[in-house]
Design an enzyme around this catalytic site. Structure first.
Site, PDB file in Angstrom:
ATOM      1  N   ASP A   1      -2.641  12.584  -2.327  1.00 56.80           N
ATOM      2  CA  ASP A   1      -2.491  13.806  -3.023  1.00 56.80           C
ATOM      3  C   ASP A   1      -2.499  14.025  -4.210  1.00 56.80           C
ATOM      4  OD1 ASP A   1      -1.963  16.295  -2.544  1.00 56.80           O
ATOM      5  OD2 ASP A   1      -1.059  16.112  -0.789  1.00 56.80           O
TER       6      ASP A   1
ATOM      7  N   ASP B   1     -10.849  10.798  -5.451  1.00 55.84           N
ATOM      8  CA  ASP B   1     -12.009  11.428  -5.122  1.00 55.84           C
ATOM      9  C   ASP B   1     -11.745  12.736  -6.125  1.00 55.84           C
ATOM     10  OD1 ASP B   1     -10.162  12.457  -3.433  1.00 55.84           O
ATOM     11  OD2 ASP B   1     -11.724  14.228  -2.667  1.00 55.84           O
TER      12      ASP B   1
ATOM     13  N   GLU C   1       0.991  -1.371   0.038  1.00 55.01           N
ATOM     14  CA  GLU C   1      -0.013   0.206   0.143  1.00 55.01           C
ATOM     15  C   GLU C   1       1.111   1.242   0.017  1.00 55.01           C
ATOM     16  OE1 GLU C   1      -3.461   2.497   2.382  1.00 55.01           O
ATOM     17  OE2 GLU C   1      -2.503   0.826   3.672  1.00 55.01           O
TER      18      GLU C   1
ATOM     19  N   LYS D   1      -2.252  22.178  -8.174  1.00 51.97           N
ATOM     20  CA  LYS D   1      -1.906  22.633  -9.212  1.00 51.97           C
ATOM     21  C   LYS D   1      -0.800  22.387 -10.202  1.00 51.97           C
ATOM     22  CE  LYS D   1      -1.858  26.261  -4.951  1.00 51.97           C
ATOM     23  NZ  LYS D   1      -1.504  27.627  -4.432  1.00 51.97           N
TER      24      LYS D   1
ATOM     25  N   ASP E   1       9.456   7.939   1.216  1.00 54.67           N
ATOM     26  CA  ASP E   1       9.304   8.244  -0.141  1.00 54.67           C
ATOM     27  C   ASP E   1       9.697   6.592  -1.579  1.00 54.67           C
ATOM     28  OD1 ASP E   1       9.092  10.550  -2.177  1.00 54.67           O
ATOM     29  OD2 ASP E   1      10.797   9.024  -3.186  1.00 54.67           O
TER      30      ASP E   1
ATOM     31  N   GLU F   1       4.721   4.225   3.786  1.00 56.13           N
ATOM     32  CA  GLU F   1       4.150   6.764   3.963  1.00 56.13           C
ATOM     33  C   GLU F   1       4.531   7.506   4.238  1.00 56.13           C
ATOM     34  OE1 GLU F   1       1.731   9.236   5.088  1.00 56.13           O
ATOM     35  OE2 GLU F   1       1.441   8.377   4.429  1.00 56.13           O
TER      36      GLU F   1
END
Length: 209
Positions: free
Chosen positions: A113, A149, A38, A117, A90, A63
Site C-alpha cells: 500500500d 507500481d 512474503e 497522503k 501486522d 497479510e
C-alpha cells in the site's frame, strides 16, 4: 469482500497468539529447505504459486487483513502446498518479535500500500526502521525484494534503500511469474491489462561474509 464459500484454512493458517517470540522456524513449518517470507500476501496468488513451483523452499506469508490471510491459507490447503503457511497479523510486529536473525533466504514485498497522503507515510511498510528489521532477519547471501507500481513511492523506496549497507543487485522475476511479469500477482496482471502502467523493482543482497 465476501467469499462465495467460507474459507477452511486448517493448519495452513498459523495462530498468532501461539507463536513463540522469537520462534524457531523449523517448529512453525517442518521439513527441509530454506525459508522465505512474503509481506502483504493478500489472497495468496504469489504464495501458492511460488510454494508449488519451489517445493524445496518453505514459505511464510503475512497479510494484515485476516479474512484475506484465511483465504490464502484455504488456497494453500486446496493446492496441497504443505511447504507454506499464512499469518493474519501486522507484518512489522511479526518480523520484529517472531522472526529470528539470519533465518530467511528472501523477504518479498510486492505492491505494498503506497499510503499516498503525506500524513500516512509513517504507515508505509518500506521505511528505515523496518528495513533494518529486514536486514536483520535475512541470512548472508539472502535478498530483500520489493516491487511497486506507484512512482512517488518508488522514489521513497529508493531513498530508504540508500540508507542500507547491502549492495543492490539486479531484480529477477520469481520462478512462478509468467512471461513479461515481474511478480505474477493478480494486482500486477490486472493493471498490465488495464493500462500498462510501469512497475519499479528493487533488490538488495546481504553480504555473504
Amino acid at each position: 469482500m465476501r467469499f462465495k464459500n467460507r474459507p477452511v484454512p486448517e493448519h495452513f493458517l498459523l495462530e498468532v497468539a501461539a507463536l513463540p517470540r522469537p520462534a524457531k522456524l523449523d517448529e512453525l513449518l517442518g521439513g527441509p529447505g530454506p525459508f522465505e517470507l512474503e509481506i502483504g500476501s493478500g489472497k495468496g496468488t504469489f504464495l501458492v504459486a511460488e510454494a508449488l513451483a519451489r517445493p524445496d523452499v518453505r514459505f511464510l506469508g503475512i497479510e494484515y487483513m485476516k479474512k484475506y490471510a484465511a483465504y490464502a491459507a484455504d488456497r494453500l490447503r486446496r493446492a496441497g502446498a504443505e511447504n507454506a503457511r499464512a499469518i493474519g497479523h501486522d507484518a512489522v510486529e511479526i518480523v520484529r518479535e517472531v522472526i529470528p536473525a539470519d533465518s530467511l533466504q528472501a523477504v518479498h514485498v510486492y505492491f505494498p500500500d503506497p499510503w499516498p497522503k503525506a500524513r500516512h507515510h509513517k504507515r508505509r511498510i518500506v521505511r528505515k526502521d523496518v528495513l533494518r528489521e529486514f536486514e536483520r532477519v535475512v541470512q548472508p547471501g539472502g535478498t530483500i525484494r520489493i516491487v511497486t507500481d506507484h512512482p512517488e513511492y518508488a522514489e521513497w523506496i529508493e531513498d530508504v534503500l540508500q540508507t542500507s549497507d547491502f549492495p543492490r543487485i539486479d531484480y529477477t522475476p520469481p520462478v512462478s511469474a509468467g512471461e513479461g511479469e515481474l511478480v505474477g500477482t493478480n494486482f500486477e496482471r490486472k493493471y498490465i491489462v488495464r493500462d500498462g502502467r510501469p512497475f519499479f523493482p528493487f533488490c538488495l543482497q546481504k553480504p555473504a561474509g
